[in-house]
Scaffold this motif. Structure first.
Motif, PDB file in Angstrom:
ATOM      1  N   UNK A 144       0.891  -1.245  -0.014  1.00 36.68           N
ATOM      2  CA  UNK A 144      -0.095  -0.044   0.120  1.00 36.68           C
ATOM      3  C   UNK A 144       0.915   1.226  -0.147  1.00 36.68           C
ATOM      4  N   UNK A 145       0.608   2.218  -0.905  1.00 34.96           N
ATOM      5  CA  UNK A 145       1.287   3.503  -1.106  1.00 34.96           C
ATOM      6  C   UNK A 145       0.652   4.526  -0.516  1.00 34.96           C
ATOM      7  N   UNK A 146      -0.759   4.668  -0.581  1.00 34.71           N
ATOM      8  CA  UNK A 146      -1.523   5.658  -0.346  1.00 34.71           C
ATOM      9  C   UNK A 146      -2.927   5.342   0.051  1.00 34.71           C
ATOM     10  N   UNK A 147      -3.483   6.042   1.055  1.00 34.13           N
ATOM     11  CA  UNK A 147      -4.825   5.758   1.344  1.00 34.13           C
ATOM     12  C   UNK A 147      -5.762   6.870   1.362  1.00 34.13           C
ATOM     13  N   UNK A 148      -6.791   6.937   0.332  1.00 34.34           N
ATOM     14  CA  UNK A 148      -7.453   8.208   0.390  1.00 34.34           C
ATOM     15  C   UNK A 148      -9.202   7.700   1.040  1.00 34.34           C
ATOM     16  N   UNK A 149      -9.700   8.755   1.740  1.00 32.53           N
ATOM     17  CA  UNK A 149     -10.904   8.668   2.128  1.00 32.53           C
ATOM     18  C   UNK A 149     -11.016   8.223   3.676  1.00 32.53           C
ATOM     19  N   UNK A 150     -12.261   7.998   4.079  1.00 35.42           N
ATOM     20  CA  UNK A 150     -12.371   7.608   5.512  1.00 35.42           C
ATOM     21  C   UNK A 150     -13.153   6.508   5.567  1.00 35.42           C
ATOM     22  N   UNK A 151     -12.939   5.236   5.880  1.00 35.39           N
ATOM     23  CA  UNK A 151     -13.636   4.031   5.732  1.00 35.39           C
ATOM     24  C   UNK A 151     -13.447   3.291   6.899  1.00 35.39           C
ATOM     25  N   UNK A 152     -14.344   2.379   7.244  1.00 38.23           N
ATOM     26  CA  UNK A 152     -14.192   1.442   8.526  1.00 38.23           C
ATOM     27  C   UNK A 152     -13.872   0.210   8.145  1.00 38.23           C
ATOM     28  N   UNK A 153     -13.431  -0.689   9.093  1.00 37.63           N
ATOM     29  CA  UNK A 153     -13.151  -2.198   8.896  1.00 37.63           C
ATOM     30  C   UNK A 153     -14.344  -2.778   8.162  1.00 37.63           C
ATOM     31  N   UNK A 154     -13.999  -3.705   7.246  1.00 40.11           N
ATOM     32  CA  UNK A 154     -15.199  -4.174   6.518  1.00 40.11           C
ATOM     33  C   UNK A 154     -15.923  -3.412   5.414  1.00 40.11           C
ATOM     34  N   UNK A 155     -15.524  -2.091   5.029  1.00 36.22           N
ATOM     35  CA  UNK A 155     -15.982  -1.503   4.232  1.00 36.22           C
ATOM     36  C   UNK A 155     -15.549  -1.825   2.770  1.00 36.22           C
ATOM     37  N   UNK A 156     -16.242  -1.345   1.658  1.00 32.39           N
ATOM     38  CA  UNK A 156     -15.894  -1.552   0.495  1.00 32.39           C
ATOM     39  C   UNK A 156     -14.781  -0.362  -0.070  1.00 32.39           C
ATOM     40  N   UNK A 157     -13.674  -0.839  -0.672  1.00 31.07           N
ATOM     41  CA  UNK A 157     -12.814   0.152  -1.225  1.00 31.07           C
ATOM     42  C   UNK A 157     -12.278  -0.390  -2.573  1.00 31.07           C
ATOM     43  N   UNK A 158     -11.881   0.575  -3.205  1.00 27.41           N
ATOM     44  CA  UNK A 158     -11.305   0.520  -4.527  1.00 27.41           C
ATOM     45  C   UNK A 158      -9.842   0.231  -4.336  1.00 27.41           C
TER      46      UNK A 158
END
Length: 375
Positions: free
Chosen positions: A307-321
């Motif tokens: 992983x190089x960058x994380x965008x957004x604010x999500x919780x454990x179990x959320x869908x991410x691109x």
């Protein structure tokens, strides 16, 4: 030969757009609706299992409330949808009763389908209706689907694909006021209809234009986006002119009508379809080239080190691109970490993660079983 898959389609989701169902001047076009119902009744009598995804509530309500045009204010759009949905269903129910076919109103929200339990409840309800020879009539729940109304995007195209995923449909048919995808604006005399699309390249997205009817909120762009979602589920999707006489019969006989989007690869399970397009991603994870190769070619899980960058604010179990370093999405999955946690451990070895976070944690950022390729 690609059209032969339509002759074998037993469960079909048909979506009809607002531009066909209503006009700003005249409310609902009951003559068109009667022709549509006649086609659906014929197909039902021949043994096809059908789900109708119907736009038109806001347009119908706009006429019922005697508004001069589709409102822009959110509360007025919701009011128009509430009034129009009842009028729309009343006409459908009366017309289908002429063929002794029962229908059921089903209001869904894509956000609600993000929850796995709600997804399964909706799936079970739809399958039970179809088992009883009832045709479900699905629409976005516009009174509560605030984000979709505010953005004025989709016009139920994406909802049609979500519905197809719910019922494991064999095909999706999007009826529109255009004959399909053209290589340039169809108003130009040299425009050429593209009968088949096998790869959703940048060129294909570039060919898509916007809606010009003033009634619907979709356009060819939303239909190509819907085709992208259908590709993940390995469901053929067709776009055709709903004004063509007996268009549904022609399409399901395999005739060269409209544009068909042929999905690549094998069909994904219902669970993996839900991961891919149950709803939009809550965030984006950018990964390096090594991680991308491991995910795409070696079918590995995503590790924090990639992983190089994380965008957004999500919780454990959320869908991410999951995207490459250029920002191009190539996969989706369920995150094992919150966005804040993943920022802390990005680029770190899995063995280092528990010490950094101060508690036991998974070795993978996204496990392979909870990931789907979308390119």
């Amino acid at each position: 030969m690609s059209r032969q898959i339509m002759t074998r389609a037993q469960t079909v989701v048909v979506k009809v757009g607002s531009s066909l169902l209503a006009s700003l001047a005249g409310g609902l076009d009951t003559a068109f609706i009667a022709r549509l119902v006649g086609q659906l009744a014929d197909l039902s009598e021949r043994g096809r299992k059908l789900v109708l995804v119907s736009s038109g509530a806001v347009a119908a309500g706009t006429a019922e409330l005697r508004l001069p045009a589709r409102p822009n204010e959110l509360s007025l759009i919701q009011a128009a949808a509430a009034v129009g949905q009842g009028a729309l269903m009343q006409i459908y129910r009366q017309l289908f009763q002429c063929y002794r076919i029962n229908v059921a109103q089903v209001l869904l929200t894509r956000d609600g389908l993000h929850d796995r339990r709600r997804f399964l409840h909706a799936r079970n309800a739809l399958l039970a209706l179809m088992q009883e020879a009832v045709i479900p009539i699905v629409n976005e729940n516009d009174v509560v689907a605030v984000e979709e109304l505010r953005l004025k995007m989709g016009d139920n195209d994406s909802l049609a694909v979500s519905t197809a995923q719910l019922v494991d449909a064999d095909a999706v048919i999007l009826l529109s006021d255009v004959a399909g995808l053209y290589d340039r604006p169809p108003s130009q005399p040299e425009a050429r209809l593209i009968p088949e699309v096998r790869e959703l390249s940048d060129d294909v997205f570039g060919m898509a234009g916007g809606s010009v009817s003033g009634v619907g909120s979709g356009g060819m762009t939303s239909k190509v986006n819907a085709a992208r979602a259908a590709n993940i589920a390995h469901i053929p999707l067709l776009v055709a002119d709903g004004r063509r006489e007996n268009v549904l019969q022609d399409l399901l006989r395999g005739e060269q009508v409209g544009t068909i989007f042929i999905p690549p690869g094998k069909r994904e399970s219902s669970y993996r379809q839900w991961i891919a397009y149950g709803r939009g991603p809550d965030g984006v994870i950018l990964v390096d080239d090594g991680a991308r190769k491991a995910l795409v070619e070696k079918k590995k899980s995503l590790l924090p080190i990639g992983v190089r960058e994380v965008r957004g604010d999500f919780a454990e179990g959320d869908t991410v691109a999951i995207a490459d370093l250029t920002g191009r999405e190539f996969a989706r999955g369920l995150s094992n970490f919150t966005a804040a946690e993943l920022r802390l451990v990005a680029g770190k070895k899995s063995t280092e993660v528990p010490e950094i976070l101060g508690h036991h944690s998974p070795e993978t950022a996204i496990h392979r079983d909870n990931m789907v390729m979308v390119c």
